[in-house]
Motif scaffolding. Structure first.
Motif, PDB file in Angstrom:
ATOM      1  N   ARG A   8     -14.475 -34.027 -73.665  1.00 14.96           N
ATOM      2  CA  ARG A   8     -15.501 -32.992 -73.602  1.00 14.96           C
ATOM      3  C   ARG A   8     -15.333 -31.942 -74.696  1.00 14.96           C
ATOM      4  N   PRO A  34     -18.304 -37.622 -72.142  1.00 11.62           N
ATOM      5  CA  PRO A  34     -18.719 -38.616 -71.138  1.00 11.62           C
ATOM      6  C   PRO A  34     -19.815 -38.111 -70.206  1.00 11.62           C
ATOM      7  N   PRO A  63      -9.995 -42.966 -73.261  1.00 17.21           N
ATOM      8  CA  PRO A  63     -10.456 -41.981 -72.273  1.00 17.21           C
ATOM      9  C   PRO A  63      -9.555 -40.750 -72.240  1.00 17.21           C
ATOM     10  N   ILE A  65     -10.203 -38.136 -69.891  1.00 15.72           N
ATOM     11  CA  ILE A  65     -11.034 -37.683 -68.778  1.00 15.72           C
ATOM     12  C   ILE A  65     -10.311 -36.600 -67.993  1.00 15.72           C
ATOM     13  N   GLY A  73     -16.646 -39.552 -65.234  1.00 13.12           N
ATOM     14  CA  GLY A  73     -15.900 -40.040 -66.386  1.00 13.12           C
ATOM     15  C   GLY A  73     -15.444 -41.477 -66.192  1.00 13.12           C
TER      16      GLY A  73
END
Length: 291
Positions: A8, A34, A63, A65, A73
């Motif tokens: 993010r 995501p 990832p 997340i 996510g």
């Protein structure tokens, strides 16, 4: 290769380092939020739409997340998996690691030592819960806590009872763990890539603080793991099916005791403490598997 980092915030140290190392090895690196991905579920061609394009050109994903966006996510990671895209950690593995109770159950079944731990469903008999882990002091952790948040050291029986009763009143699920006094507010973070430890640091909590998280003012120094600590780190990685992860342990009189396994470990603390290029190790892991 076209490698996407699901993050993010492209300015985060870990995300930025992965971009730099990927580009230095000739890959096209892209950071994608995501939460801004649309998941298109079709029988013949599942895909993901992001901003103005379909992400059907991606070869691999990394990832990153955050715990607060685990559900969506992981749905995005799962969609990439359905598209045949390689991921350094699967959606199922992330979900397993985020469920502290579930992961501890799997890890203890794998024969990995850990502090005595009790989980109870809002039990009113808090005295019995405390006795199950050997009495006070005890560590009380929220199941959903991260980076040291939601972790309390209760040094007396009265304090432990008060904290447990307060959490029970809020219907907050917690685990109670034995306090390992000889660890002296320090723990070990081992970074595993492709099932092997590529770097390790010892984190020490600041004076008066039992939590060693660097986010809470702790310090870190490079450490060489002994054979038992190496075995615990690699065994934990295999038990949760996380080829890339951070494994946190305590040094105790009865050997290394596992605290938790992080499926998206930060790179800043361990790269600076060890001088190791962890980001490059992750990129080369992707290269080996894509071949």
């Amino acid at each position: 290769m076209n490698i996407v980092i699901l993050s993010r915030n492209p300015q985060l140290y870990s995300t930025n380092r992965l971009v730099i190392e990927g580009e230095s090895r000739g890959h096209d690196m892209e950071v994608i939020d995501p939460l801004k991905c649309d998941i298109i579920i079709e029988n013949e061609k599942p895909t993901i739409y992001y901003k103005d394009r379909y992400l059907d050109y991606v070869d691999a994903i990394i990832p990153r997340i955050g715990a607060s966006v685990t559900f969506y996510g992981c749905a995005v990671v799962r969609q990439f998996e359905m598209m045949g895209v390689f991921t350094i950690v699967t959606s199922d593995a992330i979900l397993r690691s985020r469920d502290k109770l579930r992961s501890l159950q799997r890890l203890t079944k794998a024969g990995i030592g850990m502090p005595k731990t009790v989980f109870t469903n809002y039990s009113r008999d808090v005295v019995e819960v405390i006795e199950h882990v050997g009495g006070t002091p005890v560590i009380i952790k929220l199941l959903e806590g991260t980076q040291g948040l939601g972790v309390v050291l209760a040094e007396t029986k009265n304090a432990a009872e008060s904290v447990l009763e307060a959490f029970n009143g809020l219907q907050a699920r917690v685990i109670v763990q034995e306090y390992i006094k000889e660890a002296k507010g320090a723990d070990i973070r081992a970074l595993v890539v492709d099932g092997h430890v590529v770097g390790a640091m010892k984190r020490q909590g600041k004076e008066g603080e039992f939590r060693s998280n660097l986010h809470r003012g702790g310090s870190a120094n490079i450490i060489k793991l002994n054979s038992d600590e190496l075995k615990v780190a690699m065994k934990a990685s295999r038990a949760l099916k996380l080829p890339v992860c951070g494994v946190d342990m305590l040094q105790s009189e009865r050997g290394p005791l596992l605290l938790e396994v992080n499926s998206t470990p930060g790179l800043e603390g361990i790269e600076k403490a060890t001088g190791k290029n962890i980001a490059r190790a992750i990129i080369t892991f992707i290269e080996r598997n894509r071949r």
